[in-house]
Design a protein around this motif. Structure first.
Motif, PDB file in Angstrom:
ATOM      1  N   ARG A 113       0.830  -1.209   0.000  1.00 17.89           N
ATOM      2  CA  ARG A 113       0.000   0.000   0.000  1.00 17.89           C
ATOM      3  C   ARG A 113       0.866   1.262   0.000  1.00 17.89           C
ATOM      4  N   ALA A 114       1.945   1.251   0.773  1.00 13.64           N
ATOM      5  CA  ALA A 114       2.865   2.403   0.768  1.00 13.64           C
ATOM      6  C   ALA A 114       3.487   2.596  -0.609  1.00 13.64           C
ATOM      7  N   ALA A 115       3.866   1.493  -1.266  1.00 14.37           N
ATOM      8  CA  ALA A 115       4.445   1.601  -2.604  1.00 14.37           C
ATOM      9  C   ALA A 115       3.432   2.167  -3.593  1.00 14.37           C
ATOM     10  N   ALA A 116       2.167   1.731  -3.453  1.00 17.78           N
ATOM     11  CA  ALA A 116       1.134   2.250  -4.362  1.00 17.78           C
ATOM     12  C   ALA A 116       0.932   3.751  -4.159  1.00 17.78           C
ATOM     13  N   LEU A 117       0.923   4.186  -2.868  1.00 17.91           N
ATOM     14  CA  LEU A 117       0.766   5.622  -2.601  1.00 17.91           C
ATOM     15  C   LEU A 117       1.946   6.412  -3.155  1.00 17.91           C
ATOM     16  N   THR A 118       3.159   5.883  -2.985  1.00 16.17           N
ATOM     17  CA  THR A 118       4.347   6.549  -3.540  1.00 16.17           C
ATOM     18  C   THR A 118       4.241   6.673  -5.051  1.00 16.17           C
ATOM     19  N   ARG A 119       3.753   5.601  -5.695  1.00 17.86           N
ATOM     20  CA  ARG A 119       3.637   5.643  -7.148  1.00 17.86           C
ATOM     21  C   ARG A 119       2.610   6.678  -7.591  1.00 17.86           C
ATOM     22  N   ARG A 120       1.521   6.841  -6.809  1.00 14.88           N
ATOM     23  CA  ARG A 120       0.536   7.869  -7.158  1.00 14.88           C
ATOM     24  C   ARG A 120       1.140   9.265  -7.042  1.00 14.88           C
ATOM     25  N   LEU A 121       1.935   9.479  -5.992  1.00 17.21           N
ATOM     26  CA  LEU A 121       2.574  10.794  -5.836  1.00 17.21           C
ATOM     27  C   LEU A 121       3.560  11.066  -6.963  1.00 17.21           C
ATOM     28  N   LEU A 122       4.329  10.042  -7.346  1.00 14.89           N
ATOM     29  CA  LEU A 122       5.290  10.228  -8.438  1.00 14.89           C
ATOM     30  C   LEU A 122       4.575  10.496  -9.750  1.00 14.89           C
ATOM     31  N   ALA A 123       3.466   9.811  -9.993  1.00 14.84           N
ATOM     32  CA  ALA A 123       2.713  10.046 -11.231  1.00 14.84           C
ATOM     33  C   ALA A 123       2.158  11.444 -11.251  1.00 14.84           C
ATOM     34  N   PHE A 124       1.662  11.934 -10.066  1.00 15.06           N
ATOM     35  CA  PHE A 124       1.146  13.301 -10.018  1.00 15.06           C
ATOM     36  C   PHE A 124       2.247  14.304 -10.335  1.00 15.06           C
ATOM     37  N   ALA A 125       3.443  14.075  -9.784  1.00 15.32           N
ATOM     38  CA  ALA A 125       4.559  15.002 -10.014  1.00 15.32           C
ATOM     39  C   ALA A 125       5.210  14.779 -11.357  1.00 15.32           C
ATOM     40  N   ARG A 126       4.726  13.789 -12.137  1.00 12.41           N
ATOM     41  CA  ARG A 126       5.327  13.437 -13.430  1.00 12.41           C
ATOM     42  C   ARG A 126       6.791  13.058 -13.266  1.00 12.41           C
ATOM     43  N   SER A 127       7.104  12.476 -12.118  1.00 12.45           N
ATOM     44  CA  SER A 127       8.459  12.023 -11.892  1.00 12.45           C
ATOM     45  C   SER A 127       8.603  10.542 -12.191  1.00 12.45           C
ATOM     46  N   GLU A 128       7.507   9.840 -12.368  1.00 12.57           N
ATOM     47  CA  GLU A 128       7.567   8.438 -12.714  1.00 12.57           C
ATOM     48  C   GLU A 128       7.154   8.277 -14.168  1.00 12.57           C
ATOM     49  N   PRO A 129       7.974   7.653 -14.999  1.00  7.48           N
ATOM     50  CA  PRO A 129       7.625   7.543 -16.420  1.00  7.48           C
ATOM     51  C   PRO A 129       6.484   6.562 -16.623  1.00  7.48           C
ATOM     52  N   LEU A 130       5.617   6.871 -17.560  1.00 13.87           N
ATOM     53  CA  LEU A 130       4.579   5.919 -17.938  1.00 13.87           C
ATOM     54  C   LEU A 130       5.197   4.846 -18.825  1.00 13.87           C
ATOM     55  N   LEU A 131       4.892   3.581 -18.520  1.00 16.27           N
ATOM     56  CA  LEU A 131       5.401   2.469 -19.308  1.00 16.27           C
ATOM     57  C   LEU A 131       4.183   1.742 -19.865  1.00 16.27           C
ATOM     58  N   PRO A 132       3.652   2.237 -20.970  1.00 16.15           N
ATOM     59  CA  PRO A 132       2.351   1.754 -21.443  1.00 16.15           C
ATOM     60  C   PRO A 132       2.452   0.490 -22.266  1.00 16.15           C
ATOM     61  N   ASN A 133       1.325  -0.184 -22.402  1.00 13.68           N
ATOM     62  CA  ASN A 133       1.160  -1.273 -23.342  1.00 13.68           C
ATOM     63  C   ASN A 133      -0.293  -1.281 -23.798  1.00 13.68           C
ATOM     64  N   ALA A 134      -0.580  -2.125 -24.777  1.00 12.65           N
ATOM     65  CA  ALA A 134      -1.934  -2.187 -25.320  1.00 12.65           C
ATOM     66  C   ALA A 134      -2.847  -2.890 -24.316  1.00 12.65           C
ATOM     67  N   VAL A 135      -3.926  -2.211 -23.908  1.00  8.32           N
ATOM     68  CA  VAL A 135      -4.822  -2.715 -22.859  1.00  8.32           C
ATOM     69  C   VAL A 135      -6.234  -2.769 -23.416  1.00  8.32           C
ATOM     70  N   ASP A 136      -6.922  -3.895 -23.134  1.00  8.75           N
ATOM     71  CA  ASP A 136      -8.340  -4.022 -23.463  1.00  8.75           C
ATOM     72  C   ASP A 136      -9.140  -3.434 -22.305  1.00  8.75           C
ATOM     73  N   PRO A 137      -9.829  -2.285 -22.487  1.00  9.41           N
ATOM     74  CA  PRO A 137     -10.517  -1.646 -21.357  1.00  9.41           C
ATOM     75  C   PRO A 137     -11.631  -2.513 -20.768  1.00  9.41           C
ATOM     76  N   ASP A 138     -12.292  -3.310 -21.608  1.00  9.07           N
ATOM     77  CA  ASP A 138     -13.342  -4.179 -21.078  1.00  9.07           C
ATOM     78  C   ASP A 138     -12.761  -5.233 -20.147  1.00  9.07           C
ATOM     79  N   SER A 139     -11.647  -5.837 -20.549  1.00 11.58           N
ATOM     80  CA  SER A 139     -11.005  -6.830 -19.684  1.00 11.58           C
ATOM     81  C   SER A 139     -10.483  -6.181 -18.414  1.00 11.58           C
ATOM     82  N   LEU A 140      -9.988  -4.947 -18.551  1.00 14.02           N
ATOM     83  CA  LEU A 140      -9.490  -4.237 -17.381  1.00 14.02           C
ATOM     84  C   LEU A 140     -10.607  -4.031 -16.356  1.00 14.02           C
ATOM     85  N   LEU A 141     -11.797  -3.623 -16.812  1.00 11.28           N
ATOM     86  CA  LEU A 141     -12.914  -3.413 -15.896  1.00 11.28           C
ATOM     87  C   LEU A 141     -13.378  -4.725 -15.266  1.00 11.28           C
TER      88      LEU A 141
END
Length: 663
Positions: free
Chosen positions: A335-363
């Protein structure tokens, strides 16, 4: 005698015939002469009138050109006053003046419709005027929508652009062409006067019979002189008017320069004030961040520390209970790691590492998580309408964004209500939604029937640290984080809300059409287990000794042969001394140089080695090009995540994405 009388009779006949027909011949000659003189006089008069009319037209064209030039100059001065004062009446005055200038240009075009030598100049003048009008209209629009600084900058650039110079040059070209034509017409007037004088001389020769013609010619000469004098007077008046116009333009230019200098000073003062305000806001944000998240971190750390301490006590006597405590500690750390990752994403200090995602499967995969998060008293419904369309996003960040929206909806419904999460397809035109280019988009909508929000609150929901929740209930980072994530994913987000009815959040993300490699890389979850590799000698580059020791132990646990490197400058030497190294595992941010910089400085014969980057906070080294072609592992990570990342790196499966961090 008889023959002589016959000859005399014939002579008398010829003389009688001559006397009889001579007056007729002379009359015919006189009438012919009078007709020729009258025709010549009439022709000279027509030429003179035509020349005068053409001369008058030239003066009118020059007067129209000068009036058009004055009106455009006055309109630009009015626009400057509008940009400075932001007075709507001044803006409307500018529009009226510019329309008047356009009307004068139409009059000029109509006046030169039969002048082939002016047609090209007037068309070019029309094009330049339209181009200048677009520039000034854009400045006016910026001023109307309260973009004063941008309007001032653009007006300053417009004042130095080539448009106004070209406009002035074309006006001068029209006037010069008319002046040249005016000289030709003046010469025609002069020639007509000469012809009139010739008719006068001829009329004096024929006598009193041509006196009327002479008087008429003199009248024409007098009329020509009067016209010429009037034309000279008009030319003097036009020159005086041009001088007054030049003085007025100079005065307005001086006023505009003074106003521009004053605006520069005001802009500098405003920039300094904004810097001070930003600094104050930053300090306030630090205070809000500390107060908002310290409680969460303390709770998580209490779980980790308490769980480890209890596991240490129960390890020998009750190993099963110790394992339970270790699981609790791991959950707190995740949980602490997840919170840290949210803060880094907000500050744009953590790079996005994207891939192709099916939104229906994600939901579908998030259904249980959403149910547990928002409680049993909220009815959750899903609508899967993406129909196989994919999006190119960081899956973890997408899950966090959707979960954050669900939590906000739960709070808005006060724990009771109906929540709908839906996906869909959309074809957008360019700039139909924000700055989205034209194309296919996948929509993700989160809709609740909660309390809704006012337009003022909706306009500020994406501001960092803005929240309507009580102190300690939220940091105001959630929607800001989602906004930054969506923008980084080349999408747009829109909120529709009505007070007392509910809120609907719409996310638009570009459709991702899978390539053959991406389609081949997709596999069921059962096939995502990492491939076993024989023990590999791995160079571990890490400046933190504790993290270095932990990484060495983890690699040894997985059966590999790690070699420690505590500074990136030592990597090349260790690689040279250990030719059997099969992989480089490097931290990203280290003293003196980053991990990607170290890889770029290696000799060419060493760059074939696979690289695994480990990142926790990337700071300025967030350029995705630095990680292109290499596997990336987020800190903190589990042994399973480390094994999967090593397997992908050694197998050369550098597909877009990243090994999952500890959750």
């Amino acid at each position: 005698m008889a023959e002589r009388e016959v000859i005399d009779e014939q002579d008398r006949g010829w003389r009688a015939a001559a006397r009889r027909y001579m007056p007729l011949v002379l009359g015919i000659l006189l009438i012919g002469s009078l007709g020729a003189l009258l025709y010549s006089a009439s022709s000279a008069s027509r030429d003179h009138q035509r020349a005068l009319a053409e001369q008058q037209r030239s003066w009118e064209i020059m007067a129209l050109a000068r009036a058009f030039e004055a009106k455009t100059a006055r309109a630009e001065v009015t626009l400057a006053r509008y940009v400075i004062s932001l007075d709507p009446d001044t803006g409307r005055l500018f529009q009226d003046q510019w329309r008047t200038a356009a009307s004068q240009l139409k009059s000029l075009t109509y006046a030169t419709r039969k002048s082939d030598w002016q047609r090209g100049n007037v068309r070019a003048l029309q094009a330049a005027f339209e181009q200048r009008g677009k520039t000034l209209s854009e400045i006016g629009l910026r001023t109307t929508y309260d973009q004063k600084m941008g309007a001032l900058a653009q007006f300053h650039q417009a004042g130095r652009s080539q448009d106004i110079k070209r406009l002035t040059a074309l006006i001068d070209l029209v006037i010069q062409a008319e002046n040249a034509r005016l000289r030709e017409r003046s010469l025609a007037v002069s020639l007509a006067g000469d012809r009139t004088e010739l008719v006068g001389k001829t009329s004096r020769m024929v006598g009193l019979a041509l006196l009327v013609c002479v008087l008429f010619a003199l009248w024409l000469v007098n009329a020509a002189y009067t016209e010429r004098r009037n034309a000279r007077r008009m030319a003097e008046m036009e020159a005086e008017r041009a001088d007054r116009l030049e003085e007025a333009v100079s005065a307005r230019t001086s006023e505009l320069s003074d106003a521009y200098e004053q605006l520069k000073r005001e802009s500098a003062e405003r920039a300094a004030a904004e810097d001070n305000l930003r600094q104050m806001q930053k300090m306030d944000a630090v205070g809000q961040l500390t107060g908002g998240i310290a409680h969460d971190f303390n709770n998580m750390l209490a779980v980790v520390v308490g769980g480890l301490e209890l596991a240490k006590r129960k390890l020998r006597l009750k190993p099963a209970e110790a394992g339970h405590h270790l699981d609790n500690a791991m959950e707190g750390a995740n949980r602490a790691a997840a919170l840290t990752r949210r803060l880094l994403a907000f500050a744009r200090s953590e790079p996005l590492l994207p891939n192709a995602v099916d939104p229906d499967s994600l939901l579908r995969g998030m259904a249980d998580l959403v149910d547990r998060t928002i409680g049993d008293q909220i009815i959750v419904s899903f609508a899967h309408k993406a129909s196989g369309w994919r999006i190119f996003v960081d899956q973890h960040q997408m899950e966090n964004a959707l979960l954050n929206l669900c939590v906000n909806a739960r709070d808005a419904m006060e724990g009771r209500g109906k929540l709908t999460i839906s996906t869909g397809q959309a074809q957008l035109a360019a700039n139909q939604i924000g700055e989205c280019p034209a194309g296919d988009y996948v929509t993700v909508c989160v809709t609740d029937n909660g309390c809704g929000m006012t337009a003022e609150v909706a306009a500020r929901v994406f501001e960092p640290f803005f929240t309507t929740k009580p102190v300690g209930k939220g940091t105001g980072l959630g929607l800001s984080q989602i906004f930054g994530f969506v923008r980084q994913s080349q999408g747009e987000i829109r909120i529709e809300s009505e007070l007392g009815t509910g809120t609907s959040v719409h996310i638009y993300l570009p459709r991702r059409i899978l390539t053959e490699q991406e389609a081949a890389a997709e596999a069921p979850a059962s096939e995502q287990l990492h491939t076993l590799h024989p023990p590999t000698r791995i160079l571990v580059v890490e400046d933190d000794p504790r993290v270095l020791n932990q990484t060495m132990a983890a690699l040894a646990e997985l059966g590999h042969l790690p070699i420690a490197c505590d500074h990136p400058s030592k990597a090349a030497k260790l690689l040279s001394n250990n030719a059997d190294i099969g992989l480089i595992m490097s931290d990203v941010l280290m003293p003196d140089m980053t991990g990607p910089e170290m890889i770029r400085t290696l000799p060419a014969h060493m760059r074939h080695l696979p690289v695994l980057f480990v990142t926790g906070f990337t700071g300025d080294a967030t350029d995705s090009d630095d990680f292109r072609g290499h596997e990336v592992l987020r800190k903190p990570y589990t042994l399973n995540a480390l094994g999967l990342a090593l397997s992908n790196a050694l197998s050369g499966s550098n597909h877009p994405g990243t090994a999952a961090a500890a959750e």
